[in-house]
Design a protein around this motif. Structure first.
Motif, short mmCIF file in Angstrom:
data_model
loop_
_atom_site.label_atom_id
_atom_site.label_comp_id
_atom_site.label_asym_id
_atom_site.label_seq_id
_atom_site.Cartn_x
_atom_site.Cartn_y
_atom_site.Cartn_z
N PRO A 6 3.26 0.03 3.51
CA PRO A 6 3.76 -1.32 3.76
C PRO A 6 3.14 -1.94 5.02
N ARG A 9 9.60 10.05 -2.07
CA ARG A 9 8.24 10.04 -1.56
C ARG A 9 8.19 10.22 -0.04
N PRO A 49 16.67 9.59 10.31
CA PRO A 49 16.49 10.95 10.83
C PRO A 49 16.38 11.04 12.35
#
Ligand SMILES: Cc1cc2nc3c(=O)[nH]c(=O)nc-3n(C[C@H](O)[C@H](O)[C@H](O)COP(=O)(O)OP(=O)(O)OC[C@H]3O[C@@H](n4cnc5c(N)ncnc54)[C@H](O)[C@@H]3O)c2cc1C
Length: 286
Positions: A39, A109, A125
């Motif tokens: 992106p 992914r 995370p």
């Protein structure tokens, strides 16, 4: 939008990948799940000359859980972490945080290590990584080194990883005996990125909080430990949580953008710190 032209290589050994990265002089980028990098390339925020894909390198997709903690290889996806029964048992807040990343496609992914390498201020995370005091295992031309969570995130999208280094794994130490833990997030309704995400790990003794670690994401330019809250809670009972949680954004230059004002983010940090702490305390052995 299409990305600018780039070369693509998929080496079959780590040494080869390190050599290619070092020889590129900063022009190449590592490709893991591609769910942050691609992106960014399409938006022309990143224009690497070469992508070095790690997917053919053996040994990077392993999860190891033993008495010392949890080790997650560079190509392990969010979905694999979330579904791992060993991680669910040993480090339930990590499994939970990975289960609420984006949507199924992103989780299938995107990788845990890629998320840490990217240092997205809204990534889930990083909050767990700082709360757990995890460490990054990185390899470069000069060998392997370990980077502690405290030293890893530098700023928005910036870490202390060298330009010529590759993360091979992330390590999380075992939770203390009897610890309760939780990850709570307030997500953006479209992307599910964390407007605020809070990881809390608590141990109790005689009805009071003995130790507490809190990691916060989504609020400032990088994930951080809410040390003011931690300091206010040690030795106190659960009734101190609400007042202490108001300090969750103390000293933080809160992000202010189209998704949320700085003031709103500071408010969310307090609310979600309280909720994460209450949940962690309810799960801790007395
Ligand atoms: C629609 C959408 C929604 C999302 N929602 C969320 C969300 O709710 N919560 C959340 O946390 N994330 C979200 N993400 C981001 C997602 O989690 C990414 O997968 C993750 O941030 C990056 O992991 P990756 O494997 O895709 O890395 P990549 O995109 O491949 O790489 C990201 C960066 O890290 C570097 N890198 C990757 N691996 C290594 C390595 N082993 N060593 C050195 N450098 C490395 C790359 O060079 C690149 O600069 C979302 C993404 C999308 C597209």
């Amino acid at each position: 939008m299409y990305p600018a032209q780039f070369d693509y290589v998929a080496p079959s050994t780590l040494d080869e990948a390190i050599k290619l990265l070092a020889e590129s002089g900063g022009e190449a980028k590592i490709l893991a799940g591609g769910h942050s990098l691609l992106p960014a390339m399409k938006l022309r925020l990143a224009q690497p000359g070469t992508l070095i894909d790690l997917r053919k390198i053996p040994g990077l997709n392993e999860i190891k859980v033993d008495a010392s903690g949890v080790t997650v290889g560079a190509m392990v996806t969010h979905a694999q972490v979330a579904r791992s029964p060993e991680i669910q048992r040993a480090l339930p807040l990590l499994a939970h945080a990975c289960s609420v990343v984006g949507d199924l496609q992103v989780r299938n992914r995107g990788t845990l290590c890629g998320s840490l390498a990217h240092s997205d201020p809204a990534g889930d995370p990083p909050a767990v990584f700082v709360a757990c005091e995890g460490s990054i295992i990185a390899r470069g031309p000069n060998g392997e080194r370990t980077i502690a969570a405290n030293d890893f995130f530098v700023d928005i999208l910036t870490t202390s990883l060298g330009e010529d280094e590759i993360i091979t794994a992330v390590k999380f130490p075992s939770l203390p005996a009897g610890a309760g833990s939780a990850y709570r997030k307030f997500d953006h309704p479209a992307s599910h990125y964390a407007l605020t995400g809070v990881a809390a790990i608590v141990t109790m003794s005689g009805g009071n909080i003995a130790t507490v670690k809190i990691g916060v994401t989504g609020v400032g330019p990088k994930a951080y430990r809410a040390t003011a809250v931690e300091q206010a809670l040690v030795g106190k009972g659960p009734d101190a949580v609400a007042e202490a949680s108001a300090k969750a954004a103390d000293g933080i230059d809160c992000n202010d953008d189209i998704h949320a004002s700085a003031e709103y983010r500071a408010h969310l940090a307090s609310v979600f710190t309280r909720r994460a702490l209450e949940e962690a305390i309810s799960r801790a052995s007395a």
